[in-house]
Design a protein around this motif. Structure first.
Motif, PDB file in Angstrom:
ATOM      1  N   THR A   1       3.380  36.418  21.472  1.00  0.00           N
ATOM      2  CA  THR A   1       3.234  35.705  20.207  1.00  0.00           C
ATOM      3  C   THR A   1       3.635  34.242  20.375  1.00  0.00           C
ATOM      4  OG1 THR A   1       3.876  37.749  19.143  1.00  0.00           O
ATOM      5  CG2 THR A   1       3.805  35.787  17.755  1.00  0.00           C
ATOM      6  N   ALA A   2       4.736  34.018  21.088  1.00  0.00           N
ATOM      7  CA  ALA A   2       5.189  32.638  21.312  1.00  0.00           C
ATOM      8  C   ALA A   2       4.112  31.839  22.035  1.00  0.00           C
ATOM      9  CB  ALA A   2       6.481  32.645  22.119  1.00  0.00           C
ATOM     10  N   VAL A   3       3.523  32.454  23.048  1.00  0.00           N
ATOM     11  CA  VAL A   3       2.474  31.761  23.805  1.00  0.00           C
ATOM     12  C   VAL A   3       1.278  31.478  22.900  1.00  0.00           C
ATOM     13  CG1 VAL A   3       0.825  32.003  25.701  1.00  0.00           C
ATOM     14  CG2 VAL A   3       3.193  32.682  26.033  1.00  0.00           C
ATOM     15  N   LEU A   4       0.954  32.434  22.032  1.00  0.00           N
ATOM     16  CA  LEU A   4      -0.171  32.242  21.110  1.00  0.00           C
ATOM     17  C   LEU A   4       0.095  31.078  20.169  1.00  0.00           C
ATOM     18  CD1 LEU A   4      -1.363  35.824  20.118  1.00  0.00           C
ATOM     19  CD2 LEU A   4      -2.636  34.038  21.305  1.00  0.00           C
ATOM     20  N   VAL A   5       1.313  31.039  19.621  1.00  0.00           N
ATOM     21  CA  VAL A   5       1.657  29.948  18.712  1.00  0.00           C
ATOM     22  C   VAL A   5       1.559  28.613  19.463  1.00  0.00           C
ATOM     23  CG1 VAL A   5       3.526  28.903  17.375  1.00  0.00           C
ATOM     24  CG2 VAL A   5       3.110  31.345  17.217  1.00  0.00           C
ATOM     25  N   LEU A   6       2.023  28.624  20.704  1.00  0.00           N
ATOM     26  CA  LEU A   6       1.950  27.417  21.527  1.00  0.00           C
ATOM     27  C   LEU A   6       0.501  26.974  21.706  1.00  0.00           C
ATOM     28  CD1 LEU A   6       4.219  25.813  22.798  1.00  0.00           C
ATOM     29  CD2 LEU A   6       3.805  26.982  24.946  1.00  0.00           C
ATOM     30  N   LEU A   7      -0.355  27.964  21.890  1.00  0.00           N
ATOM     31  CA  LEU A   7      -1.776  27.687  22.060  1.00  0.00           C
ATOM     32  C   LEU A   7      -2.356  27.053  20.796  1.00  0.00           C
ATOM     33  CD1 LEU A   7      -3.484  28.468  24.580  1.00  0.00           C
ATOM     34  CD2 LEU A   7      -4.520  30.235  23.173  1.00  0.00           C
ATOM     35  N   VAL A   8      -1.975  27.625  19.643  1.00  0.00           N
ATOM     36  CA  VAL A   8      -2.431  27.065  18.367  1.00  0.00           C
ATOM     37  C   VAL A   8      -1.965  25.618  18.247  1.00  0.00           C
ATOM     38  CG1 VAL A   8      -2.119  27.194  15.864  1.00  0.00           C
ATOM     39  CG2 VAL A   8      -2.550  29.271  17.173  1.00  0.00           C
ATOM     40  N   LEU A   9      -0.700  25.392  18.598  1.00  0.00           N
ATOM     41  CA  LEU A   9      -0.144  24.040  18.518  1.00  0.00           C
ATOM     42  C   LEU A   9      -0.932  23.088  19.414  1.00  0.00           C
ATOM     43  CD1 LEU A   9       3.643  24.875  18.592  1.00  0.00           C
ATOM     44  CD2 LEU A   9       2.472  23.606  16.801  1.00  0.00           C
ATOM     45  N   TRP A  10      -1.271  23.564  20.607  1.00  0.00           N
ATOM     46  CA  TRP A  10      -1.998  22.718  21.536  1.00  0.00           C
ATOM     47  C   TRP A  10      -3.367  22.350  20.973  1.00  0.00           C
ATOM     48  CZ3 TRP A  10      -6.368  22.341  24.506  1.00  0.00           C
ATOM     49  CH2 TRP A  10      -6.334  21.344  25.492  1.00  0.00           C
ATOM     50  N   VAL A  11      -4.051  23.359  20.446  1.00  0.00           N
ATOM     51  CA  VAL A  11      -5.388  23.117  19.894  1.00  0.00           C
ATOM     52  C   VAL A  11      -5.306  22.103  18.756  1.00  0.00           C
ATOM     53  CG1 VAL A  11      -7.273  24.169  18.592  1.00  0.00           C
ATOM     54  CG2 VAL A  11      -6.350  25.330  20.594  1.00  0.00           C
ATOM     55  N   VAL A  12      -4.300  22.297  17.869  1.00  0.00           N
ATOM     56  CA  VAL A  12      -4.168  21.381  16.730  1.00  0.00           C
ATOM     57  C   VAL A  12      -3.840  19.970  17.221  1.00  0.00           C
ATOM     58  CG1 VAL A  12      -2.750  20.839  14.719  1.00  0.00           C
ATOM     59  CG2 VAL A  12      -3.557  23.150  15.070  1.00  0.00           C
ATOM     60  N   ASN A  13      -2.895  19.866  18.142  1.00  0.00           N
ATOM     61  CA  ASN A  13      -2.537  18.565  18.710  1.00  0.00           C
ATOM     62  C   ASN A  13      -3.754  17.878  19.302  1.00  0.00           C
ATOM     63  OD1 ASN A  13       0.483  17.610  19.296  1.00  0.00           O
ATOM     64  ND2 ASN A  13       0.454  19.792  18.957  1.00  0.00           N
ATOM     65  N   PHE A  14      -4.420  18.643  20.177  1.00  0.00           N
ATOM     66  CA  PHE A  14      -5.512  18.050  20.936  1.00  0.00           C
ATOM     67  C   PHE A  14      -6.654  17.613  20.030  1.00  0.00           C
ATOM     68  CE2 PHE A  14      -9.206  18.053  23.717  1.00  0.00           C
ATOM     69  CZ  PHE A  14      -8.730  17.251  24.739  1.00  0.00           C
ATOM     70  N   SER A  15      -7.006  18.494  19.073  1.00  0.00           N
ATOM     71  CA  SER A  15      -8.156  18.147  18.236  1.00  0.00           C
ATOM     72  C   SER A  15      -7.816  16.975  17.320  1.00  0.00           C
ATOM     73  CB  SER A  15      -8.631  19.363  17.444  1.00  0.00           C
ATOM     74  OG  SER A  15      -7.573  19.857  16.676  1.00  0.00           O
ATOM     75  N   THR A  16      -6.555  16.922  16.845  1.00  0.00           N
ATOM     76  CA  THR A  16      -6.170  15.778  16.007  1.00  0.00           C
ATOM     77  C   THR A  16      -6.259  14.482  16.807  1.00  0.00           C
ATOM     78  OG1 THR A  16      -4.582  17.240  14.954  1.00  0.00           O
ATOM     79  CG2 THR A  16      -4.369  14.902  14.474  1.00  0.00           C
ATOM     80  N   ILE A  17      -5.722  14.513  18.021  1.00  0.00           N
ATOM     81  CA  ILE A  17      -5.742  13.324  18.853  1.00  0.00           C
ATOM     82  C   ILE A  17      -7.178  12.903  19.135  1.00  0.00           C
ATOM     83  CG2 ILE A  17      -5.264  12.520  21.204  1.00  0.00           C
ATOM     84  CD1 ILE A  17      -2.635  14.158  20.989  1.00  0.00           C
ATOM     85  N   ARG A  18      -7.980  13.882  19.469  1.00  0.00           N
ATOM     86  CA  ARG A  18      -9.374  13.604  19.783  1.00  0.00           C
ATOM     87  C   ARG A  18     -10.069  12.942  18.595  1.00  0.00           C
ATOM     88  NH1 ARG A  18     -12.436  16.274  23.643  1.00  0.00           N
ATOM     89  NH2 ARG A  18     -14.644  15.866  23.372  1.00  0.00           N
ATOM     90  N   LYS A  19      -9.816  13.543  17.434  1.00  0.00           N
ATOM     91  CA  LYS A  19     -10.484  13.062  16.226  1.00  0.00           C
ATOM     92  C   LYS A  19     -10.086  11.624  15.910  1.00  0.00           C
ATOM     93  CE  LYS A  19     -10.748  14.340  11.368  1.00  0.00           C
ATOM     94  NZ  LYS A  19     -10.042  15.197  10.406  1.00  0.00           N
ATOM     95  N   TYR A  20      -8.779  11.343  15.976  1.00  0.00           N
ATOM     96  CA  TYR A  20      -8.343  10.027  15.509  1.00  0.00           C
ATOM     97  C   TYR A  20      -8.518   8.935  16.548  1.00  0.00           C
ATOM     98  CZ  TYR A  20      -7.027  12.235  11.260  1.00  0.00           C
ATOM     99  OH  TYR A  20      -7.102  12.914  10.085  1.00  0.00           O
ATOM    100  N   VAL A  21      -8.474   9.291  17.836  1.00  0.00           N
ATOM    101  CA  VAL A  21      -8.763   8.264  18.841  1.00  0.00           C
ATOM    102  C   VAL A  21     -10.213   7.821  18.696  1.00  0.00           C
ATOM    103  CG1 VAL A  21      -9.042   7.862  21.312  1.00  0.00           C
ATOM    104  CG2 VAL A  21      -6.977   8.924  20.470  1.00  0.00           C
ATOM    105  N   LYS A  22     -11.055   8.778  18.373  1.00  0.00           N
ATOM    106  CA  LYS A  22     -12.473   8.473  18.192  1.00  0.00           C
ATOM    107  C   LYS A  22     -12.681   7.525  17.006  1.00  0.00           C
ATOM    108  CE  LYS A  22     -16.241  11.221  19.641  1.00  0.00           C
ATOM    109  NZ  LYS A  22     -16.465  12.574  20.062  1.00  0.00           N
ATOM    110  N   HIS A  23     -11.822   7.674  15.997  1.00  0.00           N
ATOM    111  CA  HIS A  23     -11.977   6.874  14.783  1.00  0.00           C
ATOM    112  C   HIS A  23     -11.524   5.435  14.955  1.00  0.00           C
ATOM    113  CE1 HIS A  23     -12.411  10.167  11.520  1.00  0.00           C
ATOM    114  NE2 HIS A  23     -13.315  10.236  12.481  1.00  0.00           N
ATOM    115  N   VAL A  24     -10.768   5.166  16.026  1.00  0.00           N
ATOM    116  CA  VAL A  24     -10.245   3.801  16.212  1.00  0.00           C
ATOM    117  C   VAL A  24     -11.400   2.836  16.386  1.00  0.00           C
ATOM    118  CG1 VAL A  24      -9.032   2.336  17.826  1.00  0.00           C
ATOM    119  CG2 VAL A  24      -8.029   4.467  17.100  1.00  0.00           C
TER     120      VAL A  24
END
Lengths: 275, 391
Positions: free
Chosen positions: B368-391
């Motif tokens: 479960t901990a690893v899964l939560v970590l995975l969710v966190l990674w996906v959220v982090n990565f997609s947010t970063i991807r989205k907003y760097v693109k918007h710059v």
């Protein structure tokens, strides 16, 4: 013009003068490796045409403009003569070109179009025969790290970083070309060694301009684009900077496109165009 | 070097306090979620572990209703049918003694005499752990397990009224009891010893080997069919079980709802923990996202110039992920360590209550901990991807 001795060229031959034959029907392209100096001296090897015009396409870096006109300035530019706007133009690899442009003729616009900072133009800009519009963001980053360097008119340094950090950033953005000592050597040469550890925002315009010049020279490139690179420099410093730029371009066999307001003799230009 | 310079340019200082709040929120959320998983796992552990004395799993002794007419023995078919039911995890036959038994004190200090009977069940159904619980031909005495209730009745009902001393469990265990078994060939004496007290089966239990041996030797042939059976079930409150018993004229002993209540409470705690944890995780993710967005927005000009100078979007993303993601790994690791510590403590505390759970945390908790970590990674990565693109 100095050219690389042996290179792969694309020969585009177009038969002309044959009665009753449309010129475009007799079109032939050949890709071959030739000694370009030999080619210039003795002409083309026989490829079976009686008479032809020859376009040399260097397969390494060349810049080609086809009927480029910035959209916002279109009406204004269509009415007057220009060597660049709305023309077909090729800057061959290693060519040193000067574009003389009085204020308001779109000098910075041209630089930004060439560097893919703006897309509001008609026509085509081709880098290595590739439409600049189709280059994606990671290929563009690759290009800016390896093939094209730039000196902006408005310098564009990070004011919060020191002069040295500004240069260093550009040095390490890709696999470094030079050791970090080269920065000190170049800075000494341009007389800005003493401000290297000062925040760029606190440097004078003259100093900032020289930092921007050094920054553009610490990366690999085959084209250097300069937008009024000496506008804040006196004659002596201008000379030193031009010498450094010329030396670095020669080292890389790189070409440059320099825009400025007036005539000058800083470099041995292969071509001077009026914008 | 590049990272040092980028760190100077893209400062994550804006909203630092919000970030700390998000970190705290995430820690608590994770703690709740992982605890819920771990408690659930511990609970399953207790349900399925046969070593637990006061096991939460429920054992029911089932027999037919005594109506005054008709047999109360259970046929093979009835037992087989009961075994097939989904709510029955295991069944064991209660073997009754088919001979007369009486017990009397071996000493004169505490004199007593009583007629009684033995029963035996397979060891899996016995809730007393004792090294003395074994019997073979060479044994000097017969170990017995008696219901706790008997001792209670004696100490608080019988002894005071008869002017007899009260007995502690330890004292009873140390008493030697003389057992008289009467068969067709006469009466034989054995020595017996109480080795434990049980809450589960209200009968005097002896080891199965002794019972088989004694039945063969002294037993009369009648009543070979068992009449009581013990079943193990996860939920004695299960309506299907109750209906089944009713439909087949069966009945069970004792009120076994005590454990179902515990189970309801555990389930409630787990659910509340889950929901709270999930909601908090959601908010923590939201705050993280906002924090990343804010940082990128604050450094918009710097990022734009970096890209202008040739910084690759990939380079920037990698840098930003490196900035934002490691705290998450740290949080997950710390929470796992805390849970592991709590588990060791819990194991220690429960052991004193004779409840056994594993001292190490369950693989499901780690998953479960690893899964939560995975969710966190996906959220982090997609947010970063989205907003760097918007710059």
């Amino acid at each position: 013009m100095e050219v690389v001795a042996a290179t792969t060229v694309k020969l585009t031959a177009r038969k002309i003068g044959d009665e009753g034959v449309q010129a475009d029907e007799c079109f032939r392209e050949e890709l071959m490796t030739v000694d370009v100096n030999h080619l210039l001296k003795y002409g083309l090897p026989s490829i079976g045409f009686r008479s032809f015009t020859v376009f040399l396409y260097f397969s390494n870096m060349q810049i080609e403009l086809r009927q480029v006109v910035p959209v916002p300035l279109k009406d204004k530019f269509m009415q007057r003569q220009s060597d660049v706007w709305n023309r077909n133009l090729v800057f061959a690899q290693g060519e040193w070109a000067k574009i003389k442009a009085p204020s308001g003729t779109g000098k910075t616009t041209l630089v930004h179009i060439l560097y893919k900072l703006r897309h509001d133009y008609e026509g085509l800009v081709l880098w290595q025969n590739k439409d600049l519009r189709t280059i994606d963001e990671s290929a563009l980053a690759q290009m800016r790290q390896q093939q094209v360097s730039i000196i902006f008119q408005d310098l564009r340094l990070f004011p919060s970083l020191t002069a040295r950090e500004n240069i260093e950033l550009k040095r390490v953005l890709q696999k470094p070309l030079y050791e970090t000592e080269v920065i000190d050597a170049m800075a000494e040469q341009l007389g800005v060694g003493h401000v290297l550890n000062q925040r760029a925002g606190l440097c004078s315009y003259g100093e900032q301009q020289r930092i921007a010049i050094i920054r553009s020279l610490v990366q690999p490139f085959s084209w250097l684009i300069m937008d009024e690179p000496f506008s804040h420099l006196d004659q002596v410093n201008m000379r030193k900077a031009a010498d450094l730029i010329a030396a670095e371009c020669k080292k890389r066999e790189a070409g440059f496109i320099l825009t400025d307001l007036d005539e000058d003799d800083h470099f041995e230009y292969a071509r001077v165009l009026n914008l | 070097m590049l990272n040092t310079l980028l760190k100077k340019l893209i400062k994550a200082s804006a909203g630092r306090s919000r970030f700390i709040l998000a970190v705290m929120g995430l820690s608590i959320a994770l703690l709740l979620i992982l605890s819920a998983v771990q408690v659930e796992m511990n609970y399953n552990d207790m349900l399925n572990n046969s070593n637990n004395r006061d096991s939460v799993a429920n054992f029911l002794v089932i027999n037919k209703n005594v109506t005054g007419s008709g047999s109360t023995t259970l046929s093979d078919a009835e037992i087989a049918d009961l075994k097939k039911q989904p709510f029955v995890d295991a069944t064991g036959l209660l073997t009754p003694s088919r001979f007369k038994v009486s017990a009397q004190s071996a000493s004169n200090r505490i004199p007593f005499y009583t007629d009684f009977f033995f029963e035996s069940v397979p060891n899996d159904f016995i809730d007393v752990q004792s090294a003395d619980w074994k019997w073979d031909d060479n044994s000097n005495y017969v170990p017995m397990i008696v219901p706790n209730m008997f001792l209670t009745m004696y100490n608080f009902g019988f002894a005071p009224s008869q002017g007899l001393p009260q007995l502690s469990p330890e004292l009873v265990k140390s008493l030697a009891v003389q057992i008289n078994i009467s068969g067709p060939a006469g009466t034989v004496k054995y020595f017996g010893k109480v080795v434990g007290f049980s809450d589960r089966i209200s009968s005097v239990l002896v080891p199965q080997p002794f019972m088989d041996w004694a039945n063969a030797k002294y037993g009369s042939a009648q009543n070979e069919q068992p009449s009581r059976i013990i079943i193990k079930t996860k939920d004695p409150g299960n309506p299907a079980l109750v209906d089944y018993l009713k439909a087949h004229g069966l009945t069970t002993d004792a009120d076994k709802t005590r454990f179902s209540k515990i189970r309801q409470v555990v389930n409630l705690v787990i659910s509340v923990s889950w929901v709270t944890g999930a909601v908090m995780l959601l908010f923590a993710l939201l705050v993280f996202t906002l924090f990343i967005q804010l940082t990128i927005a604050t450094a918009k000009e710097e990022i734009y110039l970096l890209i202008t100078l040739g910084a690759g979007p990939k380079q920037l993303r990698r840098f930003l992920v490196k900035q934002f993601f490691p705290p998450n790994i740290f949080i997950v690791a710390v929470v796992l360590v805390i849970i592991a510590g709590l588990q060791v403590w819990l194991q220690h505390v429960l052991q004193m209550q004779n409840i056994y759970v594993s001292p190490v945390i369950s693989p499901y908790t780690i998953t479960t901990a690893v899964l939560v970590l995975l969710v966190l990674w996906v959220v982090n990565f997609s947010t970063i991807r989205k907003y760097v693109k918007h710059v």
